[in-house]
Scaffold this active site. Structure first.
Site, PDB file in Angstrom:
ATOM      1  CG  ASP A  38      -2.206   0.401   0.735  1.00 33.83           C
ATOM      2  OD1 ASP A  38      -2.819   0.190   0.732  1.00 33.83           O
ATOM      3  OD2 ASP A  38      -2.441   2.169   0.983  1.00 33.83           O
ATOM      4  CG  ASP A  60       2.740   4.559  -6.658  1.00 32.57           C
ATOM      5  OD1 ASP A  60       1.979   3.246  -7.176  1.00 32.57           O
ATOM      6  OD2 ASP A  60       3.205   6.003  -6.833  1.00 32.57           O
ATOM      7  CG  ASN A  87      -7.837  -4.239  -4.172  1.00 38.92           C
ATOM      8  OD1 ASN A  87      -8.918  -3.926  -4.279  1.00 38.92           O
ATOM      9  ND2 ASN A  87      -7.414  -3.554  -3.001  1.00 38.92           N
ATOM     10  CB  SER A 140     -15.052  -0.890 -11.771  1.00 35.95           C
ATOM     11  OG  SER A 140     -16.465  -0.018 -11.315  1.00 35.95           O
ATOM     12  CE1 TYR A 153     -11.660   3.166 -10.375  1.00 35.22           C
ATOM     13  CE2 TYR A 153     -14.497   3.596 -11.615  1.00 35.22           C
ATOM     14  CZ  TYR A 153     -12.811   3.501 -10.459  1.00 35.22           C
ATOM     15  OH  TYR A 153     -13.200   1.962  -9.874  1.00 35.22           O
ATOM     16  CE  LYS A 157     -10.994   0.296 -11.414  1.00 32.27           C
ATOM     17  NZ  LYS A 157      -9.628  -0.332 -10.566  1.00 32.27           N
ATOM     18  CB  VAL A 186     -18.215  -0.305  -2.279  1.00 33.78           C
ATOM     19  CG1 VAL A 186     -16.937  -0.757  -1.138  1.00 33.78           C
ATOM     20  CG2 VAL A 186     -17.869  -1.833  -3.759  1.00 33.78           C
TER      21      VAL A 186
HETATM   22  P1  NAD Z   1      -9.817   3.632  -1.628  1.00 34.05           P
HETATM   23  O1  NAD Z   1     -10.216   4.267  -2.395  1.00 34.05           O
HETATM   24  O2  NAD Z   1     -10.394   2.855   0.092  1.00 34.05           O
HETATM   25  O3  NAD Z   1      -8.288   2.610  -1.596  1.00 34.05           O
HETATM   26  C1  NAD Z   1      -7.603   1.183  -1.324  1.00 34.05           C
HETATM   27  C2  NAD Z   1      -5.925   1.733  -0.809  1.00 34.05           C
HETATM   28  O4  NAD Z   1      -5.880   1.555  -2.153  1.00 34.05           O
HETATM   29  C3  NAD Z   1      -5.375   2.605   0.194  1.00 34.05           C
HETATM   30  O5  NAD Z   1      -5.464   2.548   1.805  1.00 34.05           O
HETATM   31  C4  NAD Z   1      -4.399   3.442  -0.802  1.00 34.05           C
HETATM   32  O6  NAD Z   1      -3.916   4.040   0.098  1.00 34.05           O
HETATM   33  C5  NAD Z   1      -4.345   2.312  -1.530  1.00 34.05           C
HETATM   34  N1  NAD Z   1      -3.206   2.969  -2.907  1.00 34.05           N
HETATM   35  C6  NAD Z   1      -3.490   4.421  -3.866  1.00 34.05           C
HETATM   36  N2  NAD Z   1      -3.105   4.025  -4.912  1.00 34.05           N
HETATM   37  C7  NAD Z   1      -2.363   3.224  -4.368  1.00 34.05           C
HETATM   38  C8  NAD Z   1      -1.189   2.330  -5.407  1.00 34.05           C
HETATM   39  N3  NAD Z   1      -0.435   3.550  -6.120  1.00 34.05           N
HETATM   40  N4  NAD Z   1      -0.409   1.396  -5.017  1.00 34.05           N
HETATM   41  C9  NAD Z   1      -0.443   1.196  -3.903  1.00 34.05           C
HETATM   42  N5  NAD Z   1      -1.740   1.222  -3.298  1.00 34.05           N
HETATM   43  C10 NAD Z   1      -2.054   2.371  -3.429  1.00 34.05           C
HETATM   44  O7  NAD Z   1     -10.310   1.635  -2.899  1.00 34.05           O
HETATM   45  P2  NAD Z   1     -11.343   0.416  -2.495  1.00 34.05           P
HETATM   46  O8  NAD Z   1     -12.121   1.040  -2.724  1.00 34.05           O
HETATM   47  O9  NAD Z   1     -11.370  -0.278  -1.866  1.00 34.05           O
HETATM   48  O10 NAD Z   1     -11.262   0.070  -4.031  1.00 34.05           O
HETATM   49  C11 NAD Z   1     -10.258  -0.952  -4.223  1.00 34.05           C
HETATM   50  C12 NAD Z   1     -10.271  -1.124  -5.798  1.00 34.05           C
HETATM   51  O11 NAD Z   1     -11.858  -1.541  -6.130  1.00 34.05           O
HETATM   52  C13 NAD Z   1      -9.724   0.240  -6.766  1.00 34.05           C
HETATM   53  O12 NAD Z   1      -9.404  -0.560  -8.191  1.00 34.05           O
HETATM   54  C14 NAD Z   1     -10.983   0.612  -7.264  1.00 34.05           C
HETATM   55  O13 NAD Z   1     -11.152   1.321  -8.452  1.00 34.05           O
HETATM   56  C15 NAD Z   1     -12.228  -1.316  -7.105  1.00 34.05           C
HETATM   57  N6  NAD Z   1     -13.394  -0.617  -7.497  1.00 34.05           N
HETATM   58  C16 NAD Z   1     -14.165   0.553  -6.144  1.00 34.05           C
HETATM   59  C17 NAD Z   1     -15.228   0.470  -6.479  1.00 34.05           C
HETATM   60  C18 NAD Z   1     -16.165   1.570  -5.032  1.00 34.05           C
HETATM   61  O14 NAD Z   1     -17.092   1.215  -4.900  1.00 34.05           O
HETATM   62  N7  NAD Z   1     -15.613   1.454  -3.795  1.00 34.05           N
HETATM   63  C19 NAD Z   1     -16.335  -0.039  -7.087  1.00 34.05           C
HETATM   64  C20 NAD Z   1     -15.589  -0.406  -8.373  1.00 34.05           C
HETATM   65  C21 NAD Z   1     -14.445  -0.980  -8.458  1.00 34.05           C
END
Ligand code: NAD
Length: 259
Positions: A38, A60, A87, A140, A153, A157, A186
């Site tokens: 992370d 990263d 993820n 997504s 985005y 995706k 989510v």
């Molecule tokens: P979030 O914003 O809660 O982030 C999760 C983590 O990602 C954080 O701890 C952050 O520090 C870390 N992060 C950010 N940039 C990073 C990088 N460059 N390298 C490593 N870590 C990094 O996200 P989430 O809601 O848990 O989403 C996780 C995945 O699911 C993403 O790919 C997102 O696009 C996808 N997603 C989320 C949703 C939603 O509604 N939350 C819906 C569809 C898809």
């Protein structure tokens, strides 16, 4: 068929919070070994405090050198790797396509798409050598339909699904499976930020945007990170042995991305 994941060696990006954390906890509860990365040091510290039996590294996913170091450390720590969960992803900017800044566009693709490529490139040789394993890429519902005011985005995706299907074709002969998971909205802090982005971009209230998102879903609901984690576990377990090249949607059935 079962969803047993005991003993699997699992690498998860962005595993310190949100869906990644729920996924790490799902695999740990099932008896798997887990290594996460992370970029949020506080979240990494919290993860280490709660999950001393897992590895948590700062990396990263868009940084080639950081990815190489993370994967080497994770593989060393577990004596190999069976599962990669790509993820990490960021929401990117909100706004009509012609108003977007190039830097924000590039950053969205760097984290979501290039990060998935860099991690996969480093892990695939291990999976091919052992002729088994599974990769799950986080797409997504924005990767299945148009998403007004979220062009980078949606583009990212969709790209992840193209990458998933291509890698599934390349790796199938080695017994390696590749799937994408497509969460709907989510119910977490990230979604709150997305709602704010949409509200700012459209001039409507956050409550109206939120209502629009749930009204566009057949089950009239947001989903929980644990719902996504359960799907990822399923597809990486023996129950998923014949599933590859798929975009697996966990969203209550999204009919439209227009909020
Ligand atoms: P979030 O914003 O809660 O982030 C999760 C983590 O990602 C954080 O701890 C952050 O520090 C870390 N992060 C950010 N940039 C990073 C990088 N460059 N390298 C490593 N870590 C990094 O996200 P989430 O809601 O848990 O989403 C996780 C995945 O699911 C993403 O790919 C997102 O696009 C996808 N997603 C989320 C949703 C939603 O509604 N939350 C819906 C569809 C898809």
């Amino acid at each position: 068929m079962n969803n047993d994941v005991a003993g699997l060696r699992v690498v998860i990006t962005a595993g310190a919070s949100g869906i990644g954390l729920a996924t790490a906890e799902e695999f740990l509860a099932g008896g798997a070994q887990v290594q996460i990365c992370d970029v949020d040091n506080d979240a990494l510290e919290r993860f280490r405090a709660e999950h001393g039996n897992a590895g948590a590294w700062h990396a990263d996913v868009s940084d080639e050198v950081a990815v190489d170091v993370f994967v080497s450390r994770a593989v060393d720590a577990m004596g190999g790797v069976d599962v990669l969960v790509n993820n990490a992803g960021i929401a990117g900017p909100g706004g009509r396509t012609d108003t977007l800044e190039l830097d924000a566009w590039n950053r969205t693709l760097d984290v979501n798409v290039t990060g998935t490529f860099l991690m996969s490139r480093k892990v695939i040789p291990h999976l091919v050598a052992q002729r088994s394993g599974s990769i799950v890429n986080m797409s997504s519902t924005a990767g299945l339909m148009g998403f007004p005011n979220r062009a980078p985005y949606a583009a990212a995706k969709w790209a992840i699904i193209g990458l998933t299907k291509t890698m599934a074709m390349e790796l199938g002969e080695f017994g390696v499976r590749v799937n994408a998971v497509c969460p709907g909205s989510v119910d977490n802090e990230r979604m709150d930020r997305v709602v704010e982005l949409e509200a700012d971009a459209s001039g409507r209230s956050a409550a109206e945007i939120r209502r629009g998102f749930t009204n566009a879903v057949s089950l009239q609901t947001f989903v929980d990170p644990a719902d996504i984690a359960a799907m990822i576990r399923f597809v990486c377990s023996p129950a998923g042995a014949k599933i590859s090249g798929q975009a697996l949607t966990v969203d209550g059935h999204t009919e439209s991305a227009r909020s």
